[in-house]
Write an enzyme that holds these catalytic residues in place. Structure first.
Site, PDB file in Angstrom:
ATOM      1  N   SER A 116      36.517 -11.048 -30.898  1.00  0.00           N
ATOM      2  CA  SER A 116      35.879 -11.478 -29.660  1.00  0.00           C
ATOM      3  C   SER A 116      35.782 -12.993 -29.634  1.00  0.00           C
ATOM      4  O   SER A 116      35.694 -13.640 -30.687  1.00  0.00           O
ATOM      5  CB  SER A 116      34.472 -10.868 -29.563  1.00  0.00           C
ATOM      6  OG  SER A 116      33.718 -11.498 -28.551  1.00  0.00           O
ATOM      7  N   SER A 117      35.758 -13.541 -28.432  1.00  0.00           N
ATOM      8  CA  SER A 117      35.604 -14.994 -28.289  1.00  0.00           C
ATOM      9  C   SER A 117      34.226 -15.468 -28.722  1.00  0.00           C
ATOM     10  O   SER A 117      34.008 -16.672 -28.912  1.00  0.00           O
ATOM     11  CB  SER A 117      35.856 -15.406 -26.836  1.00  0.00           C
ATOM     12  OG  SER A 117      34.958 -14.747 -25.958  1.00  0.00           O
ATOM     13  N   CYS A 118      33.273 -14.542 -28.932  1.00  0.00           N
ATOM     14  CA  CYS A 118      31.927 -14.950 -29.349  1.00  0.00           C
ATOM     15  C   CYS A 118      31.879 -15.400 -30.808  1.00  0.00           C
ATOM     16  O   CYS A 118      30.845 -15.844 -31.295  1.00  0.00           O
ATOM     17  CB  CYS A 118      30.919 -13.833 -29.103  1.00  0.00           C
ATOM     18  SG  CYS A 118      31.037 -12.467 -30.260  1.00  0.00           S
ATOM     19  N   TYR A 145      26.826  -9.765 -33.833  1.00  0.00           N
ATOM     20  CA  TYR A 145      28.151  -9.252 -33.487  1.00  0.00           C
ATOM     21  C   TYR A 145      29.233 -10.235 -33.923  1.00  0.00           C
ATOM     22  O   TYR A 145      30.258  -9.852 -34.495  1.00  0.00           O
ATOM     23  CB  TYR A 145      28.220  -9.005 -31.981  1.00  0.00           C
ATOM     24  CG  TYR A 145      29.534  -8.454 -31.488  1.00  0.00           C
ATOM     25  CD1 TYR A 145      29.870  -7.129 -31.706  1.00  0.00           C
ATOM     26  CD2 TYR A 145      30.429  -9.255 -30.784  1.00  0.00           C
ATOM     27  CE1 TYR A 145      31.074  -6.613 -31.247  1.00  0.00           C
ATOM     28  CE2 TYR A 145      31.624  -8.756 -30.316  1.00  0.00           C
ATOM     29  CZ  TYR A 145      31.941  -7.436 -30.551  1.00  0.00           C
ATOM     30  OH  TYR A 145      33.141  -6.934 -30.089  1.00  0.00           O
ATOM     31  N   LYS A 149      32.490  -9.834 -36.603  1.00  0.00           N
ATOM     32  CA  LYS A 149      33.883 -10.078 -36.230  1.00  0.00           C
ATOM     33  C   LYS A 149      34.514 -11.176 -37.096  1.00  0.00           C
ATOM     34  O   LYS A 149      35.701 -11.103 -37.424  1.00  0.00           O
ATOM     35  CB  LYS A 149      33.966 -10.440 -34.747  1.00  0.00           C
ATOM     36  CG  LYS A 149      33.655  -9.265 -33.820  1.00  0.00           C
ATOM     37  CD  LYS A 149      34.613  -8.121 -34.055  1.00  0.00           C
ATOM     38  CE  LYS A 149      34.370  -6.944 -33.136  1.00  0.00           C
ATOM     39  NZ  LYS A 149      35.325  -5.832 -33.383  1.00  0.00           N
ATOM     40  N   HIS A 188      28.336  -5.780 -20.403  1.00  0.00           N
ATOM     41  CA  HIS A 188      28.618  -7.198 -20.277  1.00  0.00           C
ATOM     42  C   HIS A 188      28.403  -7.634 -18.830  1.00  0.00           C
ATOM     43  O   HIS A 188      28.165  -6.831 -17.935  1.00  0.00           O
ATOM     44  CB  HIS A 188      30.049  -7.493 -20.730  1.00  0.00           C
ATOM     45  CG  HIS A 188      30.243  -7.355 -22.201  1.00  0.00           C
ATOM     46  ND1 HIS A 188      30.868  -6.262 -22.770  1.00  0.00           N
ATOM     47  CD2 HIS A 188      29.894  -8.153 -23.232  1.00  0.00           C
ATOM     48  CE1 HIS A 188      30.894  -6.397 -24.085  1.00  0.00           C
ATOM     49  NE2 HIS A 188      30.304  -7.539 -24.400  1.00  0.00           N
TER      50      HIS A 188
END
Length: 323
Positions: A116-118, A145, A149, A188
């Site tokens: 994920s971009s997070c 999260y 990742k 989201h």
């Protein structure tokens, strides 16, 4: 090792898609089917709980997949991440570790891990390059999260270095599309907005209240575009470094909300509750490495929103089931 893979993956090989019923996994499954993959394997979470290490190993020993797409994860929006960090950290770590360890034992040749971009720092320079990873503090509302990742990226890299397997990691931007999670508390931002404006339209409400200031900027990629990118990466990408997947184009949440309101057909007004958190100020991906591999998205945001809203209205029992 070169970023370019030696050859496309074998369409007849046993290919396991972990999370094949989710938004991303189902889109990948459809794309692989269209491409002619003839031995696709998948299990629902009821059939195979990926947090159960023994059962995951049993499944891999019985199935012996040649390729794996790891799209399974516990996911959610700001509220879900901030209120249940233990589950977001523990569940995702277990899912990833179990699948990768079992894949290693089974000698899986190609594994694509989706993150994920997070994973990037809250205040990373924009657009975000892959080398921004671990250069600053994470966004607190989804830190658990993100940490899971990041660990997944590390495991892919470690497996490549220690065992020479051609595993790769891809970090998608915000994904949306038909079959999304439209829960008002667990989804989201984009599906949450769709449901909010749809319910306001259906009830005849004159106003919709959204969280925050509406000023943060976000990038969105349709799930079918992501699925196409995943196949492209399986065929053409082979490198130790993770790679961004997105559009490289962003908009403010206010602009997104106005577009959703228009597509849904809500005719009232929008108010912003500035006592609520905004999250990361801006998040748009630098996708130059992916573009250099010959892939670009094909679904414009409005077109993708229209198809998502159509699915929502055609499948109300499924769309509203997680309310």
């Amino acid at each position: 090792m070169s970023e370019v893979a030696d050859a496309p993956v074998d369409r007849s090989a046993t290919t396991y898609v972990a999370g094949h019923r989710g938004l991303v996994g189902s889109a990948i499954w459809r794309r692989l089917e269209r491409e002619g993959f003839s031995d696709l394997r998948g299990r629902t979470s009821q059939e195979l709980d990926l947090r159960d290490r023994d059962r995951v190993f049993e499944y891999f020993r019985a199935t012996r997949p040649r390729y794996v797409v790891l799209a399974a994860a516990r996911v959610g929006g700001i509220l879900a991440n901030a209120s249940r960090p233990v589950e977001f950290l523990s569940d995702n770590l277990r899912i990833q570790t179990n699948v990768m360890d079992a894949a290693l034992e089974a000698g899986v040749e190609r594994l694509l891990f989706l993150g994920s971009s997070c994973i990037y720092p809250r205040l990373a320079p924009q657009p975000i390059r892959e080398d921004a990873l671990l250069t600053g503090p994470l966004e607190p509302t989804n830190e658990a999260y993100a940490l899971a990742k990041i660990a997944g990226i590390g495991q892919v890299q470690a497996t490549r270095r220690q065992y020479g397997l051609r595993w790769i990691s891809a970090m998608p931007t915000n994904i949306y599309g038909p079959g999304d999670n439209f829960s008002p508390t667990g989804s989201h931002v984009l599906p949450a907005l769709i449901r909010r404006y749809w319910e306001a339209r259906e009830s005849g409400a004159s106003e919709v209240v959204n969280w925050g200031t509406g000023s943060p900027r976000r990038e969105f990629l349709h799930a079918d575009d992501l699925a196409d990118a995943c196949l492209h990466l399986l065929d053409s990408y082979d490198d130790d470094a993770h790679i961004n997947v997105g559009t490289g184009v962003d908009a403010t949440i206010k602009e997104i909300a106005a577009l959703v309101s228009d597509v849904v057909g809500f005719e009232g007004t929008t108010r912003w509750d500035e006592t609520r958190p905004d999250g990361t100020p801006r998040k748009v991906m630098d996708v130059s490495r992916l573009t250099a591999l010959g892939w670009t998205p094909s679904i414009p945001l409005r077109e993708g929103l229209e198809s998502t809203v159509r699915w929502f209205e055609d499948n109300p029992s499924r769309a509203l089931a997680r309310g």
